[in-house]
Write an enzyme that holds these catalytic residues in place. Structure first.
Site, PDB file in Angstrom:
ATOM      1  N   ASP A   1      -4.062  -1.616  -1.164  1.00  0.00           N
ATOM      2  CA  ASP A   1      -5.135  -1.863   0.137  1.00  0.00           C
ATOM      3  C   ASP A   1      -6.745  -1.154  -0.376  1.00  0.00           C
ATOM      4  OD1 ASP A   1      -4.220   0.656   0.408  1.00  0.00           O
ATOM      5  OD2 ASP A   1      -3.869   0.533   2.538  1.00  0.00           O
TER       6      ASP A   1
ATOM      7  N   ARG B   1       7.626   6.182  -4.532  1.00  0.00           N
ATOM      8  CA  ARG B   1       7.988   6.629  -3.477  1.00  0.00           C
ATOM      9  C   ARG B   1       7.421   5.958  -1.993  1.00  0.00           C
ATOM     10  NH1 ARG B   1       4.455  10.615  -4.583  1.00  0.00           N
ATOM     11  NH2 ARG B   1       5.579  11.341  -6.223  1.00  0.00           N
TER      12      ARG B   1
ATOM     13  N   SER C   1       0.867  -1.298  -0.077  1.00  0.00           N
ATOM     14  CA  SER C   1      -0.187   0.212   0.076  1.00  0.00           C
ATOM     15  C   SER C   1       0.832   1.316  -0.006  1.00  0.00           C
ATOM     16  CB  SER C   1      -0.988  -0.090   1.187  1.00  0.00           C
ATOM     17  OG  SER C   1      -1.752  -1.211   1.075  1.00  0.00           O
TER      18      SER C   1
END
Ligand code: GLC
Length: 481
Positions: free
Chosen positions: A206, A167, A152
């Protein structure tokens, strides 16, 4: 006796946290613009695109709830925990699940520990091994496991089973993972500890898991009235996904788009990564505390600025920075409290005790919560003001949280798609699930948003808990490898 100067200072801070109806409308319109921009092809570097990330997930169908098949594995690296499960989809909206959850050791989040990507993925592989040894010892080596991996964080996803980390968010800072394919990294470590029979076949987020799990759980009768249209997370971080028409996803490689269309596919789930909404700060409400947290205390300055106003990781940190400021102005005494030198020490759980404490109770729960979390002794008058601040912070968060939901419903015209015009939003995460009043404040803001009170009545916010188990398994089920 309350100090009038302190009261005045607190009132003026609370005013800065007000999100008005017109602000909600402006943000909703801007959110739609940013979604559209994010669906356009990226110039070269995905991290430079000024719209929302709008990541194609390569999931093209919503489950019906009748899916079934062999037992699959699911692994989930979230903001606080790593979870491994085995899931058997039984059809008829039912499933069997075994799972183990472990806290991610704090040193993975600390700069001075020089942890590498290998350390993290090796840790995950070891926990997967422990899980299999505990729950599936008899088949551990000779069974070909398919695994869905819920990762996630923002990835540049190029197929159902590959994606490079753009990132880190939510506190991770392991430099050598950025730009790497996280599926390959995990698979490598699984192979190295002798689990090459576990195949990571699907990479998911998620939010996507939450939407798919909600669709799987929802009965046919319920679906006829309320279609699940958005999956969202309000927990350590915040994010959402929805099904977008393939013809609108201009950033998809034209050949893959044509191929999907020729297979009769019409939509693809888009992971918006809405935590990154308005990183340019064109319209987001911004206080000096938001700027300070972003620049001085967060691991990703300049990014995920919406998340830093809304998600659980940051709400306590906003309060801590306000208290530090009040002390600097000599209006409040932090005494020897550990608040001073410990960023992120105030959790959303502490705030939730303060949020619902009562004056009849002398705000004793607030006193206990602050003593326990930060060794901070307070007077009743101070607690009244701290509660005011907490309520201003959480209300702003919940009001902002309604913006992406209203925007997606408007962009997809979801509220006008069926006879009953009702929709479901599958939600997961500690804040939306446990923070007192968060969902009702979100609803209030939805009614103030351009969908209006009538639209708000047709939106059902439903907690959907099995995203990283059932959702990931659903992704893995259809993966080819
Ligand atoms: C962060 C991540 C995102 C995730 C969200 C909720 O915003 O970037 O991928 O979905 O947290 O966990």
């Amino acid at each position: 006796m309350s100090d009038p100067k302190l009261t005045k200072a607190v009132d003026s801070i609370c005013d800065q946290f007000i999100v008005t109806k017109s602000k909600i409308s402006q943000l909703t319109e801007y959110f739609i613009d940013c979604m559209e921009k994010g669906l356009e092809p990226c110039e070269s570097d995905i991290s430079q695109n000024k719209g929302l990330p709008m990541i194609p997930t390569f999931v093209t169908d919503k489950p019906s709830g009748q899916e079934h098949g062999v037992t699959m594995l699911a692994a989930d690296l979230g903001g606080t925990n790593f979870r491994v499960c085995s899931v058997e989809l039984l059809g008829n909206h039912e499933f069997k699940i075994e799972q183990e959850k472990s806290k991610i050791p704090t040193f993975f989040f600390q700069d001075d520990h020089h942890v590498t990507s290998k350390d993290l993925f090796q840790h995950m592989a070891l926990i997967t091994h422990q899980f299999l040894t505990k729950h599936h010892k008899d088949v551990i080596q000779d069974y070909k496991w398919k695994m869905g991996f819920t990762f996630s964080y923002p990835v540049d996803q190029t197929s159902l089973s590959s994606g490079k980390l753009i990132r880190w968010t939510k506190g991770f800072k392991i430099g050598d993972t950025v730009g790497q394919d996280v599926v390959q990294l995990f698979q490598q470590e699984l192979n190295d500890i002798g689990l090459s029979n576990v195949h990571v076949v699907a990479l998911t987020n998620d939010t996507t898991g939450t939407l798919l799990a909600r669709c799987y759980a929802s009965s046919d009768a319920a679906r006829a009235i309320n279609e699940p249209v958005i999956g969202c997370i309000f927990g350590t971080g915040t994010n959402g996904c929805y099904m977008e028409k393939l013809e609108n996803i201009h950033k998809l490689d034209p050949a893959s788009r044509e191929e999907l269309l020729s297979q009769g596919k019409t939509h693809m789930c888009i992971n918006t990564e809405w935590g990154s909404f308005d990183n340019e700060l064109n319209h987001l409400p911004t206080t000096s505390y938001d700027i300070k947290i972003d620049q001085q205390f967060s691991t990703n300055p300049g990014f995920h600025l919406f998340e830093k106003r809304v998600s659980g990781l940051y709400l306590g940190e906003i309060l801590r920075n306000i208290l530090l400021d009040l002390e600097k102005q000599e209006l409040f005494d932090l005494k020897e409290s550990v608040l001073k030198n410990n960023p992120f020490i105030l959790t959303t759980e502490t705030l939730s005790h303060i949020e619902i404490d009562t004056v009849e109770n002398d705000l004793q729960d607030t006193r206990d919560a602050l003593l326990k979390a930060a060794d901070l002794e307070t007077t009743f008058e101070e607690r009244v003001l701290i509660q005011k601040l907490v309520r201003a912070i959480s209300r702003r968060a919940a009001f902002l949280a309604a913006v992406p939901i209203a925007a997606i419903l408007i962009k997809t015209n979801a509220l006008n798609q069926s006879y009953h015009c009702q929709v479901e939003v599958g939600c997961d995460g500690s804040v939306v699930e446990h923070y007192p009043g968060f969902r009702s404040m979100m609803r209030h803001a939805l009614a103030l948003s351009p969908i209006g009170p009538e639209g708000e009545r047709d939106v059902h916010l439903r907690i959907s808990k099995d995203g990283s188990g059932v959702g990931a398994a659903l992704c893995a089920l259809h993966a080819n490898y």
